[in-house]
Design a protein around this motif. Structure first.
Motif, PDB file in Angstrom:
ATOM      1  N   PHE A   1      25.366 -33.587  29.835  1.00 15.56           N
ATOM      2  CA  PHE A   1      24.147 -33.023  30.435  1.00 15.56           C
ATOM      3  C   PHE A   1      24.491 -31.739  31.206  1.00 15.56           C
ATOM      4  CE2 PHE A   1      23.569 -37.600  30.009  1.00 15.56           C
ATOM      5  CZ  PHE A   1      22.341 -37.674  29.354  1.00 15.56           C
TER       6      PHE A   1
ATOM      7  N   GLU B   1      21.393 -29.810  32.896  1.00 11.91           N
ATOM      8  CA  GLU B   1      20.443 -30.573  33.703  1.00 11.91           C
ATOM      9  C   GLU B   1      20.908 -30.625  35.156  1.00 11.91           C
ATOM     10  OE1 GLU B   1      18.170 -30.833  31.807  1.00 11.91           O
ATOM     11  OE2 GLU B   1      18.860 -31.308  29.806  1.00 11.91           O
TER      12      GLU B   1
ATOM     13  N   MET C   1      15.733 -33.931  34.083  1.00 10.19           N
ATOM     14  CA  MET C   1      15.663 -33.131  32.857  1.00 10.19           C
ATOM     15  C   MET C   1      14.298 -32.467  32.766  1.00 10.19           C
ATOM     16  SD  MET C   1      17.546 -35.702  30.138  1.00 10.19           S
ATOM     17  CE  MET C   1      16.872 -37.227  30.823  1.00 10.19           C
TER      18      MET C   1
ATOM     19  N   ARG D   1      18.141 -39.206  24.248  1.00  9.74           N
ATOM     20  CA  ARG D   1      19.395 -38.636  24.745  1.00  9.74           C
ATOM     21  C   ARG D   1      20.140 -39.640  25.619  1.00  9.74           C
ATOM     22  NH1 ARG D   1      18.973 -32.867  27.466  1.00  9.74           N
ATOM     23  NH2 ARG D   1      21.233 -33.292  27.612  1.00  9.74           N
TER      24      ARG D   1
END
Length: 426
Positions: A324, A327, A341, A352
Motif C-alpha cells: 500500500f 495510501e 484508501m 485488495r
C-alpha cells in the motif's frame, strides 16, 4: 555514492585525528602526509568522482604555500583547508582560492565543526537554497559559495519568481533575499512568505548593504530568521547558512520522531489523523478505511518472547508499506494497523485487502530459533461520511465480526448501507 575523503595533512598525528572524524561520518579516508604522496593516492582511484571532498593542510613538507589546495581544487574536489593556527595573512591566501571552508586546528570545537561540515556536504546534495537579487555580482558570488557546499542553488531576480520556484521545488529549506527587488521590497517579500511558511518550515535570511544596520531589525520583524550585512565575510555567511538549514532539519527530525511509531517506522495514530485531514479536507464519496489486527498475537509473545513479537510486527509493517505505497497507513498500537484508501470503491478495496490477507497468511517470518506464520483479520468501512471517526468505528465493528466468525478473513460493510444501518447489522 561518494564514499572517499582525500586527506593531505602535515604529520601522522593530524592525519589520524582527521581520519577518525571521516570514519565517524561513515566515509573512507584516503590519507597522505605530502602532496607527492597525495597525488599518487588520488591517481590510484579508478573513479576520482567517488571523493566527496578533500581536507588539505595549507602547508605540507613539499607544498609550503597552498599548492596542495590548488591541486585538489583543480581536480574538482570540494576542498576544506586547514591551518595550524588562526593567521589572518594565511586565511586571506586560503580564501583567495575556491575552497569550501577554512578551519584552523587550534581547539576541539574547530574539529567538531569539521565533523559537522563533512556530514553536511552529503546532505546538501538534496537541499535547495533560493537566492533572490537583481544584483548580478551578489547573486553570482552567493550561488558560487552555496554550490561549493554542494547545495542546489536557485537564482531568482524577483519575489514572484522565487515564489514560483518554491512551489516547484519541495526541497528548498532556505531563501536568501536582498531588499531591492523589482516587484516588492525584500521585507514585504519576507512577510508574504511567512503567510505560507512558518519559521520551522522555511528559513529566510535577509541581506542588505549601506543601511544594513537599520535593515536588520526590519527584516527580523518582518519574519526573517537571520540577517547578514553586505559585504559579508565568506566564513560567517557559510556558518549562518549551515545553522539556518540545520535548524529546519532539526525541527523536521523532531516532527518525524513525534509522528513515527518507534518500532515499525510507520506513521503513528496521531500522524494518521493529521494526514487524512490535511490531504483530504473533504473526504471523497468513494473511499475505504481498513483496520488490520494480527490473530493470536499474544500467544506469539507468550511462546517465543516479546522480541519475537517485535520481529513479527516489523515484518507485517514492511508488507503493508510494500503493498500500500500510495495510501495513508499507520500502526495504531499493539498489533493493530490502519489503512485509508481514497478514490477507491468499497468492492475494489475489499479485493485488495483480501489479496493482502493471503500474502500475510503465506509469509514465512524468520525468528532467531524458528520460522513462524501468522494470520490477520481485517475490517473495512466505505461509508460516505466526512468524519474519520465514523469510518473507524464501523471498520472496528467489521473487525470484531471477522474475529468472532473465526479470524483470518476480511469483513466489509454491506454495500450502500448507512452508518446506523451497519451498526444494526452487527
Amino acid at each position: 555514492m561518494q564514499q572517499h575523503v582525500l586527506i593531505l595533512e602535515n604529520g601522522e598525528g593530524n592525519l589520524e585525528l582527521i581520519a577518525k572524524l571521516v570514519r565517524r561520518a561513515g566515509l573512507t579516508p584516503v590519507g597522505a602526509t605530502s602532496l607527492t604522496e597525495g597525488k599518487a593516492r588520488f591517481s590510484q582511484k579508478d573513479a576520482p568522482e567517488t571523493f566527496l571532498c578533500a581536507i588539505v593542510a595549507y602547508s605540507l613538507p613539499d607544498a609550503r604555500k597552498g599548492e596542495a589546495i590548488d591541486f585538489t581544487v583543480k581536480s574538482f574536489i570540494p576542498t576544506i583547508a586547514t591551518t595550524e593556527s588562526l593567521d589572518s595573512a594565511i586565511r586571506d591566501k586560503v580564501l583567495e582560492r575556491d575552497v569550501v571552508d577554512y578551519i584552523p586546528k587550534e581547539n576541539s570545537q574547530n574539529y567538531d565543526y569539521l565533523n559537522r561540515l563533512i556530514g553536511r556536504l552529503e546532505k546538501n546534495k538534496s537541499t535547495g537554497v533560493i537566492v533572490v537579487s537583481t544584483n548580478r555580482v551578489l547573486r553570482t558570488k552567493t550561488v558560487s559559495l552555496l554550490q561549493r557546499h554542494n547545495f542546489i542553488a536557485f537564482e531568482c531576480l524577483t519575489a514572484t519568481d522565487a515564489m514560483q520556484c518554491l512551489s516547484e521545488h519541495n526541497n528548498v529549506r532556505l531563501v536568501i533575499t536582498d531588499n531591492t527587488l523589482p516587484d516588492m521590497t525584500g521585507t514585504h517579500f519576507v512577510s508574504s512568505l511567512r503567510k505560507a511558511f512558518s519559521k520551522e518550515q522555511l528559513a529566510i535570511m535577509g541581506v542588505a548593504g549601506g543601511k544594513g544596520m537599520l535593515m536588520s531589525a526590519h527584516f527580523i520583524k518582518s519574519g526573517a530568521n537571520d540577517f547578514l550585512r553586505l559585504p559579508y565575510c565568506h566564513e560567517e555567511f557559510l556558518c549562518r547558512v549551515m545553522q539556518n538549514v540545520e535548524y529546519i532539519e532539526s525541527v523536521e527530525e523532531i516532527r518525524r520522531v513525534a509522528n513515527t511509531d518507534y518500532l515499525t517506522g510507520l506513521p503513528n495514530r496521531r500522524h494518521f489523523f493529521y494526514m487524512v485531514t490535511v490531504q483530504h479536507q473533504k473526504l471523497l464519496e468513494n473511499h475505504a478505511l481498513a483496520l488490520i489486527d494480527l490473530d493470536f498475537f499474544k500467544s506469539i509473545n507468550d511462546t517465543h518472547g516479546h522480541d519475537a513479537g517485535d520481529i513479527v510486527l516489523k515484518a507485517i509493517a514492511a508488507l503493508i508499506e510494500f503493498y500500500f505505497p500510495d495510501e495513508i497507513i499507520s500502526r495504531f498500537g499493539g498489533e493493530e494497523f490502519c489503512i485509508y484508501m481514497p478514490s477507491i470503491t468499497l468492492e475494489n478495496a475489499c479485493k485488495r485487502l483480501e489479496d493482502f490477507r493471503k500474502v500475510v497468511e503465506a509469509e514465512v517470518i524468520q525468528l532467531p530459533k524458528t520460522d513462524i506464520k501468522v494470520t490477520c483479520s481485517i475490517g473495512v468501512s466505505g461509508t460516505h461520511t466526512q468524519r474519520v471517526d465514523k469510518l473507524l468505528s464501523l471498520a472496528d465493528k467489521q473487525l470484531y465480526a471477522a474475529k468472532h466468525d473465526g479470524r483470518n478473513q476480511v469483513k466489509c460493510e454491506a454495500p450502500g448501507a448507512s452508518y446506523q444501518e451497519q451498526a444494526s447489522l452487527l
